[in-house]
Scaffold this active site. Structure first.
Site: not given
Length: 783
Positions: A687, A730
């Site tokens: 990611s 996140k």
């Protein structure tokens, strides 16, 4: 030694009109004196007639003693002519006759049948010559008879001496035969043996057979005697023990204990299989010495069977409003988990019996997973038991040990059922992702049966050895990460994610739950200690960086301890207000900088977003270029996947050198170093792809990266941005770091529904499909 025989052929002397007395179960031999009890009228008349006729009567045995009125065919043809010595009439109408056998006879003709038998008989005796064979046979018989007499106390010693003085062979055989316990047929066969030598041979065979039987009887008696002595010894010792127990006042305890256990077995309302097993073991226990090791094992086994709940249930509270109130009173937020419990209660209200759901709460530490399970038990009115699976590596921990092992116990599932005290509790399997495997088996495989609604109605524990119904148990499991749970186990559970809290949620949780709890624990009141909202927010920002609230509670407890000391020293009227200015007085210098991100827009530094078991984090990525030969260096303890992402980002940027206005041989003359700070912490995953690409592009072009932007997304060689996981965690990490612009892959737009409305309201989301869009948003113009 013996007689001198005369060699005569066969003697036959006719006897006419002799009375016949049929005998039952007895054979009378010549020279044998025997008492006879006569009760049949026909036989009494025969005796009375014989008393008149020289006292002689024929005694012949019946073939079947059960026949009361015998006919000619029912009586043996060979009998004995006897002399009546005495007749005695008895009060009951019967007579007792004392008779002595004279000689064998053969019945030739029945002269009269009624009112009694009268027959014509011939005396039949045979005398033979003496020979060495007869002498040897006679000696053997006398030796055998002597042995027999010694072994059988019923034969007097005088009888042996008397037999040794008999000179006639036939008479010797008759006398010995009369003292042997032979069957009627065998005695009749000897009586019918007219040849003395033949009679001796048969007698010899019978004597040997009787001696063998006596030998076997002796052995059996010896064994029985030894056993009896052992039994009598045990009985004696047990009686002594009873006497001692009586003096001590403990007599009857064992019987009362067995009775008490039997009552407990019946009261437990076990399954049929378990009850039969319990009663069998109880019978075994009663037969065992109370102090034996096996008795202790059996007693413990029965105790376990009667102590676990077989039929005892708690009544579910199916009032949805009350249940919702309990959940809201105990926990703030966690909407998805609460809704699932209320759905279960709604179905439970409509369906009387349903299989318990198996829920798995997945989220970072300190998110309230364990305490939520307790609240669920309280909301449903069920008992609660917690089972920690962290570090469990032995299958027997789940299924139990077999009773053959010393100190064996049921598995922790059955132990939890006993602890809960009902067959429909809420059982929390905590830290299910922390189990491990070794040579003793795989505990996660044993849990497959426990957590399968189609199988757990007959869960088999190795210790109990009987099926136990777990279908009504509401199982709740907790985990920090899903990927560590084996796929077959994941398939059996309904996953409910509990992501981290927002800062505002943490402030609310602190005000509603944490502060009152710690004030009470430290003996303080809300007048002694007050937290301002800004002060609490400062503690959250500068002293705790977590998805949950565990560290926040720890910091609040630390402040409470210091305030408690002041209250003791200065008095109960002490008042303390914790704000931004005095937090450091109680907690020391801030543990975290004001922001994880760069304070200014810089070249070669980009803010990424990462996910870990503790929730989301800000991940700064630094890139620097220097003169060299095109070498790419990666540091910061990066995993293989993350290194490959860096390689892919580098290759993509090299392919886009013209678009980035880079010279043709730019990459041949420089070395690139990519570093991710906090190098002691391992990092991995795809990611960070677009973040690495952005930092590299910034370093190559000299264009600064906006410090108020954070991003996440996987990169391909062709510059596509692929979706990633953990979006909510996140985004919350960006929110905590006061970053208000987040770049996400286009395909992750669907995940925005999980973002709290407040965070969504103040955060700008930029959805991208290609790396060019990322660079356009994140890079500023050259300085």
């Amino acid at each position: 030694m013996f007689f001198k025989d005369k060699n005569k052929p066969k003697m036959k002397q006719k006897k006419e009109n002799l009375s016949l007395l049929p005998l039952r179960d007895i054979v009378v031999f010549p020279h044998m004196i025997v008492p006879l009890f006569v009760g049949r009228q026909k036989s009494i008349k025969a005796v009375e007639k014989a008393a008149i006729n020289n006292n002689q009567i024929v005694l012949a045995s019946q073939k079947n003693a059960q026949v009361d009125d015998p006919q000619q065919k029912d009586i043996f043809s060979i009998g004995t002519i006897a002399e009546i010595l005495q007749i005695l009439k008895l009060p009951d109408g019967t007579i007792k006759v004392l008779a002595e056998g004279i000689s064998r006879c053969e019945i030739q003709e029945y002269v009269q049948i009624d009112p009694f038998f009268s027959v014509t008989a011939f005396i039949c005796e045979k005398e033979i010559e003496n020979s060495s064979q007869i002498e040897a046979l006679t000696r053997n018989i006398l030796q055998q008879f002597e042995k027999y007499a010694k072994s059988n106390p019923k034969v007097p010693p005088e009888m042996v001496r008397s037999a040794q003085n008999i000179k006639e062979i036939g008479r010797l055989a008759d006398i010995i035969a009369s003292h042997l316990p032979l069957k009627l047929e065998d005695k009749q066969a000897i009586l019918e043996s007219l040849d003395p030598e033949d009679r001796l041979m048969k007698l010899y065979g019978y004597l040997n057979s009787e001696l063998e039987i006596l030998g076997l009887e002796r052995k059996i008696r010896g064994r029985v005697k030894n056993q009896m002595e052992k039994t009598q010894k045990e009985y004696y010792l047990q009686e002594q023990m009873k006497a001692i127990q009586k003096e001590l006042g403990t007599i009857g305890n064992r019987k009362s204990e067995a009775k008490e256990l039997e009552e407990k077995i019946k009261e437990a309302k076990m399954s049929k299989e378990a009850e039969e097993k319990s009663l069998r073991e109880l019978k075994r226990l009663e037969l065992m010495p109370p102090m034996s090791a096996e008795a202790t094992v059996v007693r413990n086994y029965i105790d376990w069977l009667v102590s676990i709940p077989w039929a005892k249930k708690t009544r579910d509270k199916i009032d949805l409003k009350k249940a919702e109130k309990v959940l809201n009173d105990d926990h703030y937020a966690l909407k998805q988990a609460k809704e699932r419990i209320l759905e279960y209660l709604a179905v439970r209200r409509l369906v009387n019996k349903m299989k318990g759901p198996i829920l798995c709460f997945v989220g970072p530490p300190g998110g309230g997973k364990t305490s939520l399970a307790r609240s669920i038990a309280r909301a449903t009115g069920r008992n609660f038991a917690r089972l920690s699976l962290g570090g469990v590596r032995d299958e027997a921990e789940i299924r139990g040990h077999r009773r053959t092992y010393i100190g064996a116990l049921p598995g922790r599932i059955i132990q939890s059922m006993k602890k809960a005290g009902s067959k429909n509790p809420v059982i929390l399997l905590d830290e299910i992702d922390k189990m491990s495997t070794d040579f003793r088996g795989d505990p996660s495989a044993a849990l497959l049966e426990v957590l399968d609604p189609e199988q757990n109605n007959s869960f088999s524990d190795h210790y109990l050895e009987v099926d136990y119904d777990l279908s009504e148990v509401l199982f709740i499991t907790t985990a920090n990460v899903i990927h560590k749970i084996p796929p077959p186990l994941q398939d059996r559970m309904e996953m409910i994610r509990l992501p981290g809290y927002t800062d505002l949620e943490k402030i609310k949780i602190a005000a509603l739950f944490l502060i009152p709890k710690q004030l009470k624990a430290h003996g303080l009141t809300d007048k002694n200690l007050i937290f301002s909202e800004k002060g609490m927010k400062y503690i959250i920002y500068r002293y705790t960086r977590e998805a949950g609230v565990r560290n926040l509670e720890r910091e609040i407890a630390s402040i409470c301890r210091k305030v408690a000391r002041q209250v003791v020293e200065k008095g109960k009227e002490t008042k303390v207000k914790v704000g931004v200015q005095n937090v450091s007085k109680y907690l020391g210098p801030p543990k975290f900088p004001k922001r994880d991100t760069a304070k200014e827009n810089e070249v070669g530094i980009a803010n990424g977003l990462s996910w870990s078991e503790a929730g989301g984090n800000i991940l700064s990525i630094e890139v620097i270029t220097m003169e060299g030969k095109g070498k790419l260096t990666l540091t910061g303890q990066l995993g293989e996947v993350m290194q490959e992402s860096a390689q892919a980002a580098f290759s993509y940027l090299r392919s886009k050198a013209k678009e980035l206005n880079l010279p043709g041989k730019f990459f041949q003359n420089i070395d690139i170093h990519v570093h991710v700070p906090e190098g002691a912490i391992p990092k991995d995953g795809p990611s960070a792809g677009i973040t690495i690409a952005t930092a590299m592009a910034s370093s190559f072009t000299g264009r600064p990266v906006r410090s108020d932007i954070a991003m996440t997304g996987e990169i391909t060689l062709r510059g596509k941005v692929l979706p990633v996981g953990g979006v909510k965690e996140k985004v919350l990490a960006a929110h905590r770091a006061e970053i208000r612009t987040v770049i996400l892959p286009e395909e992750n737009e669907k995940d925005l529904k999980e973002i709290p409305p407040l965070v969504k309201k103040i955060t700008q989301f930029v959805f991208v499909d290609k790396v060019e869009e990322v660079l356009k948003t994140a890079l500023l113009e050259s300085i």
